[in-house]
Design a protein around this motif. Structure first.
Motif, mmCIF file in Angstrom:
data_model
loop_
_atom_site.group_PDB
_atom_site.id
_atom_site.type_symbol
_atom_site.label_atom_id
_atom_site.label_comp_id
_atom_site.label_asym_id
_atom_site.label_seq_id
_atom_site.Cartn_x
_atom_site.Cartn_y
_atom_site.Cartn_z
ATOM 1 N N UNK A 22 -33.248 -22.323 1.462
ATOM 2 C CA UNK A 22 -33.471 -21.026 0.812
ATOM 3 C C UNK A 22 -32.326 -20.650 -0.118
ATOM 4 N N UNK A 23 -31.090 -20.979 0.258
ATOM 5 C CA UNK A 23 -29.957 -20.677 -0.626
ATOM 6 C C UNK A 23 -30.029 -21.476 -1.921
ATOM 7 N N UNK A 24 -30.458 -22.725 -1.841
ATOM 8 C CA UNK A 24 -30.602 -23.551 -3.037
ATOM 9 C C UNK A 24 -31.667 -22.967 -3.965
ATOM 10 N N UNK A 25 -32.802 -22.555 -3.391
ATOM 11 C CA UNK A 25 -33.873 -21.957 -4.191
ATOM 12 C C UNK A 25 -33.439 -20.607 -4.765
ATOM 13 N N UNK A 26 -32.687 -19.841 -3.984
ATOM 14 C CA UNK A 26 -32.173 -18.553 -4.453
ATOM 15 C C UNK A 26 -31.242 -18.749 -5.635
ATOM 16 N N UNK A 31 -30.144 -18.636 -11.490
ATOM 17 C CA UNK A 31 -29.785 -19.346 -12.722
ATOM 18 C C UNK A 31 -30.859 -19.192 -13.796
ATOM 19 N N UNK A 32 -32.119 -18.966 -13.383
ATOM 20 C CA UNK A 32 -33.217 -18.716 -14.331
ATOM 21 C C UNK A 32 -33.217 -17.269 -14.826
ATOM 22 N N UNK A 33 -32.353 -16.426 -14.268
ATOM 23 C CA UNK A 33 -32.283 -15.040 -14.696
ATOM 24 C C UNK A 33 -33.020 -14.066 -13.796
ATOM 25 N N UNK A 63 -40.819 -16.872 -9.251
ATOM 26 C CA UNK A 63 -40.284 -15.653 -9.872
ATOM 27 C C UNK A 63 -39.850 -15.930 -11.311
ATOM 28 N N UNK A 64 -40.344 -15.139 -12.258
ATOM 29 C CA UNK A 64 -40.003 -15.370 -13.663
ATOM 30 C C UNK A 64 -38.645 -14.786 -14.044
#
Length: 109
Positions: A22-26, A31-33, A63-64
């Motif tokens: 979950x931390x990696x995905x977070x 990083x995508x904003x 999430x965009x």
């Protein structure tokens, strides 16, 4: 805040959401904003199921950029384990994580 400060805050405020996966995905979402808020008001002795983790990962991945995503685990003894709220522009989406076996484990409101 630095990346280390953010990870430390995530671990303190949401220990059950601070798994490596979950931390990696977070971090990737940030990083995508995407603005991410992690909150854990639940029982630290209870781990998330694989299905609940997979659902949270899917929300993080989808999430965009420019959105705000809040993942919250609720206090114990509730039928709703947690909530996921996505604010993107004028749109607000709320999903709930249910206890295992309750309505398939998830719902969207």
């Amino acid at each position: 805040a630095t990346r280390l400060e953010i990870r430390t805050r995530d671990r303190l405020r949401a220990p059950r959401l601070a798994t490596p996966q979950l931390l990696t995905a977070t971090e990737a979402a940030r990083e995508r904003g995407v603005t991410i808020v992690l909150l854990d008001d639940g029982d630290p002795g209870l781990a998330l199921t694989a299905a609940q983790t997979a659902e949270l990962l899917a929300h993080l991945d989808a999430a965009p950029a420019g959105a705000r995503l809040t993942l919250r685990l609720n206090p114990p003894h509730r039928s709703v384990v947690g909530t996921v709220v996505l604010e993107s522009g004028e749109n607000l989406t709320r999903a709930v994580l249910l206890t295992p076996g309750a309505n398939g484990g998830h719902a969207v409101a």
